[in-house]
Design an enzyme around this catalytic site. Sequence first.
Site, mmCIF file in Angstrom:
data_model
loop_
_atom_site.group_PDB
_atom_site.id
_atom_site.type_symbol
_atom_site.label_atom_id
_atom_site.label_comp_id
_atom_site.label_asym_id
_atom_site.label_seq_id
_atom_site.Cartn_x
_atom_site.Cartn_y
_atom_site.Cartn_z
ATOM 1 N N SER A 115 0.802 -1.220 0.000
ATOM 2 C CA SER A 115 0.000 0.000 0.000
ATOM 3 C C SER A 115 0.837 1.272 0.000
ATOM 4 O O SER A 115 0.344 2.340 -0.372
ATOM 5 C CB SER A 115 -0.933 0.010 1.214
ATOM 6 O OG SER A 115 -0.204 -0.166 2.422
ATOM 7 N N ASP A 227 5.156 -7.770 6.318
ATOM 8 C CA ASP A 227 5.850 -8.935 6.891
ATOM 9 C C ASP A 227 6.201 -8.643 8.349
ATOM 10 O O ASP A 227 6.033 -9.487 9.234
ATOM 11 C CB ASP A 227 7.137 -9.220 6.117
ATOM 12 C CG ASP A 227 6.900 -9.535 4.658
ATOM 13 O OD1 ASP A 227 7.178 -10.667 4.240
ATOM 14 O OD2 ASP A 227 6.434 -8.643 3.932
ATOM 15 N N HIS A 360 0.446 5.415 6.603
ATOM 16 C CA HIS A 360 0.814 5.646 5.206
ATOM 17 C C HIS A 360 1.297 7.076 5.003
ATOM 18 O O HIS A 360 1.022 7.958 5.807
ATOM 19 C CB HIS A 360 -0.382 5.355 4.299
ATOM 20 C CG HIS A 360 -0.795 3.920 4.296
ATOM 21 N ND1 HIS A 360 -1.729 3.406 5.177
ATOM 22 C CD2 HIS A 360 -0.390 2.876 3.523
ATOM 23 C CE1 HIS A 360 -1.878 2.114 4.953
ATOM 24 N NE2 HIS A 360 -1.083 1.760 3.956
#
Length: 416
Positions: A115, A227, A360
């Site tokens: 993203s 991850d 983000h």
Amino acid sequence: MKGTLLMLSLFVSQSLTLSQGNSHCDDDNSIDNSSDGSCETSFGTSIYEPDKYTKVSNPPLGNPPTDERSSQPPSESFGMTDFPCDVSESNSPIPESVHKLRPGDIKVIGALGDSLTAANGADASWILSVFFEYRGLSWSIGGDKKLDKITTLPNMLKLYNEDLIGYSTGTGWLKRVKARFNVAVRGSKSTDMVAQARKLIEEMKKVRGNEYVYDWKMVTLFVGGNDLCDWVNATKGIQPEEYKGNIKEALDLLEREMPRTFVNLVQAPNVTQLAENTKKGCRVIRSMVCRSVIHGDRKKNLGDIIKKYRQELRSLVEDFYEDSDTFTVVVQPMFEEIILPRLERSDRVDGSYFAPDCFHFSRKGHEAAAKALWNNLFEPLGEKTNNFDPKRGIPLKCPTEENPYICTRKNGRACN
């Protein structure tokens, strides 16, 4: 608070369906209804068949409450009007070696990732808008407008080669026409990179045809945040060796199938630094998007895992991908240490660099990241900037007539 979390949960559920099938096509930073429910590529091939998916309507985003808007001022200026590098056309022939590659030689650009590359929330004004992908603003692959309006890597490269192709424009999911060669998918992990690499190869071959083998390409691969955020302990989560293996498998596929390619392998971000943002609501959101950074024991273990992830990527590139003249991989370390920007006369994090989810990048953050990646391109190995400090400002570095090449391990200091 419970009502907000419930609304978020419902929106996440809807957005997962939307990511597979949505009856909108994007154009010039807007999402418009298409006449037939399908999205056509600029080459006339349908890449979305609505009958295959369950249709759902977009949630009514409306106008968010004032206290949930992004802290990014609406009057913020963007873009760059004083690009410092010489962009005059070179008389040199197209190189035969990737180690003599100049910015103007790059014809095609692509990106793999999650993203942060799909640019979720880059121009979001409130929390629910984070689920929209502002791909045209993405630091490594976005190409909305021109550099004087939006700073991205492709917009800088377009100054050298106005025929550059592959960059994303507008807003929309991966299956939208203007995603182009941005094949990043939100939520992706290293295990998804082979599939993305295969998708990128297929799309480039389809679009470029016979020119595919002759075009010089730049591909940015940036993955690892998910991850790391999913890491629980030493027996769960993607181990560093597995992370390396996943990336190697994707790079090996690109090397076999994508000639004339320069790969930017960007190091995974230090997600533990997210805990430094103490803005109201950020902790709750972090518990949803990156639980590892809010638990003391997990956070401590995570720091060691991040170091091992990075060591594995360095060893991977040192052991492979150096001998070829038509393919190379360079580790770009600019995200190794993110120095969170602070408000003036305060220790609080400057939220204008982040989307409303505190995770983000905002449009402002994407622009800073684009400059950092550009600089890494022209820094020799061993001298690359590995701390991302957007608040300090990022003066751009330039290729010169004496040292015109993008840096690789093989061309050493000849690149700068």
